[in-house]
Design a protein around this motif. Structure first.
Motif, mmCIF file in Angstrom:
data_model
loop_
_atom_site.group_PDB
_atom_site.id
_atom_site.type_symbol
_atom_site.label_atom_id
_atom_site.label_comp_id
_atom_site.label_asym_id
_atom_site.label_seq_id
_atom_site.Cartn_x
_atom_site.Cartn_y
_atom_site.Cartn_z
ATOM 1 N N GLY A 23 0.794 -1.217 0.000
ATOM 2 C CA GLY A 23 0.000 0.000 0.000
ATOM 3 C C GLY A 23 0.826 1.267 0.000
ATOM 4 N N PHE A 24 0.869 1.967 -1.150
ATOM 5 C CA PHE A 24 1.664 3.192 -1.245
ATOM 6 C C PHE A 24 0.863 4.456 -0.962
ATOM 7 C CE2 PHE A 24 4.280 0.179 -3.532
ATOM 8 C CZ PHE A 24 5.553 0.515 -3.111
ATOM 9 N N SER A 25 -0.439 4.416 -1.130
ATOM 10 C CA SER A 25 -1.274 5.576 -0.821
ATOM 11 C C SER A 25 -2.351 5.161 0.166
ATOM 12 C CB SER A 25 -1.933 6.128 -2.089
ATOM 13 O OG SER A 25 -0.994 6.801 -2.887
ATOM 14 N N GLY A 26 -2.723 6.088 1.014
ATOM 15 C CA GLY A 26 -3.765 5.780 1.991
ATOM 16 C C GLY A 26 -4.408 7.040 2.526
ATOM 17 N N ALA A 27 -5.432 6.858 3.328
ATOM 18 C CA ALA A 27 -6.112 7.985 3.966
ATOM 19 C C ALA A 27 -6.697 7.507 5.282
ATOM 20 C CB ALA A 27 -7.213 8.536 3.058
ATOM 21 N N GLY A 28 -6.790 8.423 6.224
ATOM 22 C CA GLY A 28 -7.326 8.061 7.529
ATOM 23 C C GLY A 28 -7.387 9.271 8.442
ATOM 24 N N THR A 29 -7.472 9.015 9.737
ATOM 25 C CA THR A 29 -7.593 10.064 10.750
ATOM 26 C C THR A 29 -6.387 10.027 11.679
ATOM 27 O OG1 THR A 29 -10.000 9.851 10.679
ATOM 28 C CG2 THR A 29 -9.059 10.981 12.589
ATOM 29 N N ILE A 30 -5.823 11.172 11.967
ATOM 30 C CA ILE A 30 -4.642 11.240 12.818
ATOM 31 C C ILE A 30 -4.981 10.866 14.262
ATOM 32 C CG2 ILE A 30 -2.916 12.791 13.830
ATOM 33 C CD1 ILE A 30 -2.833 14.285 11.226
ATOM 34 N N LYS A 31 -4.241 9.917 14.804
ATOM 35 C CA LYS A 31 -4.442 9.465 16.184
ATOM 36 C C LYS A 31 -3.387 10.024 17.126
ATOM 37 C CE LYS A 31 -7.986 6.894 15.194
ATOM 38 N NZ LYS A 31 -9.335 7.313 15.621
ATOM 39 N N ARG A 32 -2.183 10.276 16.605
ATOM 40 C CA ARG A 32 -1.105 10.763 17.465
ATOM 41 C C ARG A 32 -0.113 11.544 16.615
ATOM 42 N NH1 ARG A 32 1.949 6.222 20.716
ATOM 43 N NH2 ARG A 32 -0.221 5.845 21.347
ATOM 44 N N LEU A 33 0.505 12.581 17.226
ATOM 45 C CA LEU A 33 1.471 13.416 16.526
ATOM 46 C C LEU A 33 2.796 13.460 17.262
ATOM 47 C CD1 LEU A 33 -0.766 16.496 15.605
ATOM 48 C CD2 LEU A 33 0.181 14.841 13.998
ATOM 49 N N GLY A 34 3.881 13.545 16.498
ATOM 50 C CA GLY A 34 5.180 13.758 17.094
ATOM 51 C C GLY A 34 5.292 15.163 17.652
ATOM 52 N N ALA A 35 6.286 15.376 18.502
ATOM 53 C CA ALA A 35 6.407 16.643 19.228
ATOM 54 C C ALA A 35 6.636 17.840 18.317
ATOM 55 C CB ALA A 35 7.547 16.533 20.234
ATOM 56 N N THR A 47 -4.560 12.367 3.857
ATOM 57 C CA THR A 47 -4.104 11.350 2.919
ATOM 58 C C THR A 47 -2.582 11.371 2.926
ATOM 59 O OG1 THR A 47 -4.327 10.483 0.668
ATOM 60 C CG2 THR A 47 -4.120 12.863 0.884
ATOM 61 N N PHE A 48 -1.951 10.246 2.571
ATOM 62 C CA PHE A 48 -0.495 10.171 2.687
ATOM 63 C C PHE A 48 0.102 9.282 1.602
ATOM 64 C CE2 PHE A 48 -2.315 6.845 5.357
ATOM 65 C CZ PHE A 48 -1.612 5.708 4.973
ATOM 66 N N PHE A 49 1.392 9.521 1.341
ATOM 67 C CA PHE A 49 2.157 8.748 0.364
ATOM 68 C C PHE A 49 3.100 7.845 1.147
ATOM 69 C CE2 PHE A 49 5.175 9.195 -3.582
ATOM 70 C CZ PHE A 49 4.970 7.853 -3.858
ATOM 71 N N GLY A 50 2.681 6.592 1.347
ATOM 72 C CA GLY A 50 3.445 5.667 2.179
ATOM 73 C C GLY A 50 4.560 4.977 1.427
ATOM 74 N N MET A 51 5.613 5.720 1.122
ATOM 75 C CA MET A 51 6.689 5.145 0.309
ATOM 76 C C MET A 51 7.849 4.640 1.154
ATOM 77 S SD MET A 51 8.358 8.531 -1.410
ATOM 78 C CE MET A 51 9.188 9.777 -0.420
ATOM 79 N N GLY A 52 7.713 4.657 2.470
ATOM 80 C CA GLY A 52 8.780 4.213 3.351
ATOM 81 C C GLY A 52 8.703 2.735 3.660
#
Length: 322
Positions: A23-35, A47-52
């Motif tokens: 899965g290289f592309s996706g969409a959802g709801t943010i549950k947690r954020l970095g500082a 939406t995000f580009f999951g290329m990692g």
């Protein structure tokens, strides 16, 4: 899901470790954020580009992303629609405004026409998701002669997005039809091959000018189309002894995963440019083939089979994660 996912499952292509998530592309709801994450809040729809690595892929309940590949989406856009956008939008944007070096407008739509606004630009395989976004971006950037090849059933849709001339790539007189539309010497100066297979290169070799540039969305596939499975050979450069293009034609090999080497695109494309285009309604998602019945494994399997058997045209396969 995209055809690239079949390369991963069937050939181990791009796999860096096992187990490996798709899965290289996706969409959802943010549950947690970095500082140090700015511009987003818990609860935002994105939406995000999951290329990692696997933890960044989309076909799982939770996915971890760097800020540079995440875009906030408007309420008017469903998560299913949003999940079709990132990989091919980024590919098209990077191809046009970095790899082909077309001038990047200061805003979309462009306030002033670009220098080559009346020069015919050909998008081969415009019915693909990458082609759909290329057409929209060229139109927004102010280009007035956008040529698109696709099956006939996509022509009306592509014209609604900004294509000025559409051609059936199954036509036996395709080369002549494009030459007549281009005029003068009948050759195109700028082209994008969204299919990039032996067969498409052979055709484009008769269309592109020796003074022109063509962008090939890698990898290059053996045969005439994208198919799944291990039987299709893939390569990353046109061999000198079988180069179908006129001498002098510049071939640009597009590797989308390199787009973040451009610091401007890294900081702006997904975090800022795409959200503005979505908010304004200037960029529209492709059509969705939603898979939500059966077990998660069955949904993914169905999606892979659709891609392997080349049963998807003008749509993006979207698997709903239970």
């Amino acid at each position: 899901m995209i055809a690239f996912d079949t390369y991963v499952t069937d050939r181990g292509f791009y796999v860096q470790e096992y187990p490996w998530t798709l899965g290289f592309s996706g969409a959802g709801t943010i549950k947690r954020l970095g500082a140090k994450v700015n511009g987003l809040s818990v609860g935002d729809r994105v939406t995000f580009f999951g290329m990692g690595p696997s933890r960044s892929k989309s076909l799982q309940e939770c996915s971890v992303q760097p800020r540079s590949v995440v875009s906030k989406i408007p309420d008017s856009l469903s998560l299913e629609e949003a999940s079709t956008i990132p990989d091919n939008f980024v590919t098209s944007f990077y191809t046009l405004f970095n790899q082909l070096a077309l001038p990047l407008p200061s805003s979309f739509p462009a306030q002033t026409p670009p220098p080559l606004s009346k020069t015919p630009i050909l998008v081969y395989g415009a019915g693909s998701t990458a082609g759909v976004y290329a057409i929209q971006l060229l139109h927004l950037a102010g280009y007035k002669k956008i040529l698109a090849t696709a099956s006939k059933k996509h022509h009306e849709y592509l014209r609604s997005l900004g294509a000025t001339d559409t051609f059936d790539y199954n036509s036996s007189t395709l080369v002549e039809e494009i030459a007549k539309t281009v005029g003068e010497d009948g050759k195109v100066l700028i082209a994008v091959d969204c299919i990039t297979a032996d067969g498409t290169l052979a055709i484009l070799g008769k269309i592109v000018s020796p003074l022109g540039k063509i962008a090939l969305l890698l990898p290059i596939k053996e045969g005439n189309a994208v198919i799944g499975g291990q039987e299709q050979r893939m390569y990353f450069e046109v061999a000198e002894d079988s180069n179908p293009f006129p001498k002098g034609t510049k071939i640009v090999y597009v590797r989308t995963f390199n787009y973040q080497k451009d610091e401007y695109l890294k900081q702006n494309l997904m975090p800022k440019i795409l959200p503005r285009l979505l908010d304004s309604g200037y960029i529209k998602p492709t059509q969705v083939r939603l898979l939500e019945k059966g077990s998660f494994k069955e949904r993914v399997g169905t999606g892979l089979d659709l891609l392997r058997n080349n049963q998807i045209s003008g749509e993006k396969v979207v698997v709903k994660v239970p």
